[in-house]
Design a protein around this motif. Structure first.
Motif, PDB file in Angstrom:
ATOM      1  N   VAL A  54      44.451  16.575 -59.940  1.00 50.02           N
ATOM      2  CA  VAL A  54      45.806  16.652 -60.760  1.00 50.02           C
ATOM      3  C   VAL A  54      45.593  14.887 -61.591  1.00 50.02           C
ATOM      4  O   VAL A  54      46.055  13.988 -60.450  1.00 50.02           O
ATOM      5  CB  VAL A  54      46.639  16.361 -59.806  1.00 50.02           C
ATOM      6  CG1 VAL A  54      48.433  16.357 -61.389  1.00 50.02           C
ATOM      7  CG2 VAL A  54      47.161  18.298 -59.816  1.00 50.02           C
ATOM      8  N   VAL A  55      45.691  14.663 -62.202  1.00 48.18           N
ATOM      9  CA  VAL A  55      45.553  12.944 -63.046  1.00 48.18           C
ATOM     10  C   VAL A  55      46.793  13.269 -63.865  1.00 48.18           C
ATOM     11  O   VAL A  55      47.731  13.646 -63.954  1.00 48.18           O
ATOM     12  CB  VAL A  55      44.310  12.480 -63.167  1.00 48.18           C
ATOM     13  CG1 VAL A  55      43.654  12.308 -62.740  1.00 48.18           C
ATOM     14  CG2 VAL A  55      44.210  12.925 -64.787  1.00 48.18           C
ATOM     15  N   GLN A 107      56.086  19.382 -58.918  1.00 47.33           N
ATOM     16  CA  GLN A 107      55.096  19.867 -58.101  1.00 47.33           C
ATOM     17  C   GLN A 107      53.821  20.574 -58.244  1.00 47.33           C
ATOM     18  O   GLN A 107      52.818  21.016 -58.530  1.00 47.33           O
ATOM     19  CB  GLN A 107      55.113  20.656 -60.462  1.00 47.33           C
ATOM     20  CG  GLN A 107      56.146  20.289 -61.027  1.00 47.33           C
ATOM     21  CD  GLN A 107      55.934  20.597 -62.249  1.00 47.33           C
ATOM     22  OE1 GLN A 107      54.604  19.580 -62.903  1.00 47.33           O
ATOM     23  NE2 GLN A 107      56.759  20.101 -63.201  1.00 47.33           N
ATOM     24  N   LEU A 108      52.946  19.211 -57.705  1.00 49.41           N
ATOM     25  CA  LEU A 108      52.351  18.991 -56.526  1.00 49.41           C
ATOM     26  C   LEU A 108      51.958  20.257 -56.035  1.00 49.41           C
ATOM     27  O   LEU A 108      50.902  20.604 -55.518  1.00 49.41           O
ATOM     28  CB  LEU A 108      51.625  17.858 -55.905  1.00 49.41           C
ATOM     29  CG  LEU A 108      51.703  16.614 -57.262  1.00 49.41           C
ATOM     30  CD1 LEU A 108      51.633  15.310 -56.789  1.00 49.41           C
ATOM     31  CD2 LEU A 108      50.560  16.505 -58.135  1.00 49.41           C
ATOM     32  N   GLY A 150      43.002  18.348 -52.121  1.00 44.12           N
ATOM     33  CA  GLY A 150      42.944  18.159 -53.515  1.00 44.12           C
ATOM     34  C   GLY A 150      43.778  17.156 -53.285  1.00 44.12           C
ATOM     35  O   GLY A 150      44.566  16.345 -52.739  1.00 44.12           O
ATOM     36  N   ARG A 151      43.610  16.228 -54.085  1.00 47.32           N
ATOM     37  CA  ARG A 151      44.670  14.902 -54.567  1.00 47.32           C
ATOM     38  C   ARG A 151      45.337  14.265 -55.898  1.00 47.32           C
ATOM     39  O   ARG A 151      43.905  14.981 -56.968  1.00 47.32           O
ATOM     40  CB  ARG A 151      43.483  13.548 -54.275  1.00 47.32           C
ATOM     41  CG  ARG A 151      43.436  13.787 -52.699  1.00 47.32           C
ATOM     42  CD  ARG A 151      41.744  12.556 -53.087  1.00 47.32           C
ATOM     43  NE  ARG A 151      40.997  12.421 -51.776  1.00 47.32           N
ATOM     44  CZ  ARG A 151      41.307  11.409 -50.834  1.00 47.32           C
ATOM     45  NH1 ARG A 151      42.002  10.379 -51.244  1.00 47.32           N
ATOM     46  NH2 ARG A 151      40.236  11.461 -49.215  1.00 47.32           N
ATOM     47  N   ALA A 152      45.885  13.529 -56.445  1.00 44.67           N
ATOM     48  CA  ALA A 152      46.531  13.016 -57.464  1.00 44.67           C
ATOM     49  C   ALA A 152      46.095  11.808 -57.379  1.00 44.67           C
ATOM     50  O   ALA A 152      46.809  11.083 -56.600  1.00 44.67           O
ATOM     51  CB  ALA A 152      48.303  13.978 -57.135  1.00 44.67           C
ATOM     52  N   VAL A 153      46.252  11.339 -58.521  1.00 46.66           N
ATOM     53  CA  VAL A 153      46.079   9.899 -58.568  1.00 46.66           C
ATOM     54  C   VAL A 153      46.813  10.188 -59.923  1.00 46.66           C
ATOM     55  O   VAL A 153      47.000  10.549 -61.615  1.00 46.66           O
ATOM     56  CB  VAL A 153      44.408  10.085 -59.323  1.00 46.66           C
ATOM     57  CG1 VAL A 153      44.578   8.452 -59.479  1.00 46.66           C
ATOM     58  CG2 VAL A 153      43.422   9.655 -58.261  1.00 46.66           C
ATOM     59  N   LEU A 154      47.457   9.415 -60.089  1.00 46.18           N
ATOM     60  CA  LEU A 154      48.774   8.097 -60.562  1.00 46.18           C
ATOM     61  C   LEU A 154      49.013   7.274 -61.300  1.00 46.18           C
ATOM     62  O   LEU A 154      48.144   6.558 -60.121  1.00 46.18           O
ATOM     63  CB  LEU A 154      50.065   8.925 -60.125  1.00 46.18           C
ATOM     64  CG  LEU A 154      50.591  10.251 -59.586  1.00 46.18           C
ATOM     65  CD1 LEU A 154      51.514  10.048 -59.336  1.00 46.18           C
ATOM     66  CD2 LEU A 154      50.118  11.616 -60.963  1.00 46.18           C
ATOM     67  N   GLU A 155      48.896   6.954 -62.893  1.00 45.10           N
ATOM     68  CA  GLU A 155      48.992   5.892 -63.313  1.00 45.10           C
ATOM     69  C   GLU A 155      50.179   4.903 -62.583  1.00 45.10           C
ATOM     70  O   GLU A 155      51.184   5.563 -62.460  1.00 45.10           O
ATOM     71  CB  GLU A 155      48.769   5.736 -64.588  1.00 45.10           C
ATOM     72  CG  GLU A 155      48.541   3.702 -65.316  1.00 45.10           C
ATOM     73  CD  GLU A 155      48.070   4.011 -65.795  1.00 45.10           C
ATOM     74  OE1 GLU A 155      48.259   2.795 -67.239  1.00 45.10           O
ATOM     75  OE2 GLU A 155      46.818   4.135 -66.210  1.00 45.10           O
ATOM     76  N   LEU A 156      50.347   3.743 -62.177  1.00 44.94           N
ATOM     77  CA  LEU A 156      51.900   3.009 -61.998  1.00 44.94           C
ATOM     78  C   LEU A 156      52.204   1.849 -63.447  1.00 44.94           C
ATOM     79  O   LEU A 156      51.554   1.474 -63.891  1.00 44.94           O
ATOM     80  CB  LEU A 156      51.725   2.666 -60.782  1.00 44.94           C
ATOM     81  CG  LEU A 156      51.226   3.367 -59.815  1.00 44.94           C
ATOM     82  CD1 LEU A 156      51.356   2.066 -57.874  1.00 44.94           C
ATOM     83  CD2 LEU A 156      52.703   4.019 -59.429  1.00 44.94           C
ATOM     84  N   ALA A 191      47.053  11.116 -49.980  1.00 45.24           N
ATOM     85  CA  ALA A 191      46.235  11.907 -49.259  1.00 45.24           C
ATOM     86  C   ALA A 191      46.094  13.574 -50.060  1.00 45.24           C
ATOM     87  O   ALA A 191      46.349  13.971 -50.842  1.00 45.24           O
ATOM     88  CB  ALA A 191      46.882  11.667 -47.848  1.00 45.24           C
ATOM     89  N   PRO A 192      44.710  13.860 -49.342  1.00 42.88           N
ATOM     90  CA  PRO A 192      43.350  15.430 -48.945  1.00 42.88           C
ATOM     91  C   PRO A 192      45.286  16.318 -48.839  1.00 42.88           C
ATOM     92  O   PRO A 192      45.633  15.931 -47.428  1.00 42.88           O
ATOM     93  CB  PRO A 192      43.173  15.686 -48.574  1.00 42.88           C
ATOM     94  CG  PRO A 192      42.475  14.134 -48.743  1.00 42.88           C
ATOM     95  CD  PRO A 192      43.660  13.116 -48.193  1.00 42.88           C
ATOM     96  N   PHE A 193      45.590  16.943 -49.672  1.00 43.84           N
ATOM     97  CA  PHE A 193      46.503  17.821 -49.254  1.00 43.84           C
ATOM     98  C   PHE A 193      46.096  18.766 -48.138  1.00 43.84           C
ATOM     99  O   PHE A 193      45.514  19.899 -48.539  1.00 43.84           O
ATOM    100  CB  PHE A 193      47.254  18.618 -51.450  1.00 43.84           C
ATOM    101  CG  PHE A 193      47.534  19.854 -51.440  1.00 43.84           C
ATOM    102  CD1 PHE A 193      49.436  19.384 -50.596  1.00 43.84           C
ATOM    103  CD2 PHE A 193      48.076  21.418 -51.237  1.00 43.84           C
ATOM    104  CE1 PHE A 193      50.029  20.326 -50.567  1.00 43.84           C
ATOM    105  CE2 PHE A 193      49.114  22.131 -51.215  1.00 43.84           C
ATOM    106  CZ  PHE A 193      50.151  21.239 -50.914  1.00 43.84           C
ATOM    107  N   ILE A 194      47.571  19.476 -47.466  1.00 47.53           N
ATOM    108  CA  ILE A 194      47.232  20.043 -46.676  1.00 47.53           C
ATOM    109  C   ILE A 194      48.055  20.923 -46.822  1.00 47.53           C
ATOM    110  O   ILE A 194      49.466  20.911 -46.356  1.00 47.53           O
ATOM    111  CB  ILE A 194      47.353  19.448 -44.610  1.00 47.53           C
ATOM    112  CG1 ILE A 194      46.526  18.388 -44.815  1.00 47.53           C
ATOM    113  CG2 ILE A 194      47.239  20.736 -43.873  1.00 47.53           C
ATOM    114  CD1 ILE A 194      46.252  17.811 -43.950  1.00 47.53           C
ATOM    115  N   PRO A 195      48.195  22.625 -46.896  1.00 42.68           N
ATOM    116  CA  PRO A 195      49.970  23.079 -47.868  1.00 42.68           C
ATOM    117  C   PRO A 195      50.706  23.734 -46.130  1.00 42.68           C
ATOM    118  O   PRO A 195      50.031  23.410 -45.448  1.00 42.68           O
ATOM    119  CB  PRO A 195      48.301  24.559 -48.103  1.00 42.68           C
ATOM    120  CG  PRO A 195      47.159  24.218 -48.000  1.00 42.68           C
ATOM    121  CD  PRO A 195      47.088  22.852 -47.315  1.00 42.68           C
TER     122      PRO A 195
END
Length: 296
Positions: A196-197, A240-241, A249-255, A292-296
């Protein structure tokens, strides 16, 4: 070269003279690098390459060319950015059409793409990618161009931006590996994504009026205004992530500048902590935070 300066416009007869006249006008208006910008405006108005302008500088302008150049120079002198005048912008060596509902893609946003490629180094990975607030589709297109087995979904609240993103992706040959939806972040999505970006709006509401003229008056405020502290979009996305990320999975967000600590805390509170310090852009600003990699 405006109607108010009709005498000056009438003296312009060649491409070289036109470029000098426009540079003088832009300098008076306080535009940085007026000579460079003048050359770009002449090329845009006349449909020239840089080589054409250099080697055929003594060719007279036609009346129609003079009118077109005059109009473009007037708009640039009033602060409209060159990318808006051209209607397009390059990002990640790809060409994107702009619209009223899209931001002009910034070079610093390429730091987010670099962070994605570092987090997912397997070029053949069949990633499912979600781009929240896709705008022109620039981030999504850049990732799909580097990961040819990936499929991406772009979401934008603006119908105009969603149409523009879809058109860009199709024109770049990425239409079969992408879809674009209208919606508020990931609220209407039920699928899971490896990545998710987002480059969300991150300017505090009270700071929007103080932005540079070319941003404040020509970029859509929907894509700029991040609420009272500039962090509203991060809170919405972080909540929502857990429902959007696939296991691992990972998220990468601009700051925005100075937001790393606050966004890291927002993500951590939602159980999606960052995986180390944010990636910095060429100016040394913490620009892309990776979870970090998502762990449910």
């Amino acid at each position: 070269m405006s109607r108010s300066g009709a005498g000056e416009a009438s003296r312009v007869t060649t491409r070289a003279e036109a470029s000098r006249a426009v540079a003088g006008r832009l300098a008076t208006a306080g535009i940085e690098a007026p000579e460079r910008e003048a050359r770009l405006l002449v090329r845009l108005a006349l449909g020239l390459s840089e080589l054409d302008l250099v080697t055929r500088a003594d060719i007279p302008l036609t009346p129609e060319e003079t009118v077109r150049l005059d109009a473009l120079a007037a708009r640039r002198a009033q602060g409209e950015p060159l990318a808006r005048l051209a209607g397009r912008r390059e990002f990640w060596s790809l060409d994107f059409t702009l619209s009223a509902g899209t931001l002009v893609p910034r070079p610093e946003t390429e730091t987010l793409v670099e962070a994605v490629l570092a987090a997912f180094p397997d070029a053949g990975a069949a990633l499912h990618v979600l781009d929240l607030g896709t705008g022109t589709g620039a981030i999504l297109a850049a990732i799909l161009s580097e990961r040819p087995a990936a499929f991406g979904v772009g979401v934008d609240l603006s119908e105009d931006a969603a149409r523009t993103a879809r058109d860009n992706l199709v024109r770049l040959g990425l239409g079969a590996r992408s879809a674009v939806l209208v919606g508020r972040w990931g609220a209407a999505l039920s699928g899971r994504f490896d990545l998710v970006v987002s480059n969300p709006p991150y300017i505090a509401s009270g700071d929007v009026s103080g932005l540079p003229l070319d941003v404040r008056d020509h970029d859509p405020h929907l894509a700029l205004d991040g609420g009272a502290d500039g962090l509203d979009a991060y809170r919405a996305i972080a909540r929502q992530l857990a429902g959007l990320l696939a296991p691992g999975g990972r998220a990468v967000l601009e700051l925005g500048a100075g937001q790393e600590t606050d966004v890291a805390e927002i993500l951590s509170v939602c159980g999606i902590p960052p995986d180390g310090p944010a990636r910095r852009d060429l100016a040394g600003i913490a620009r892309a935070i990776v979870t970090a990699p998502f762990i449910p």
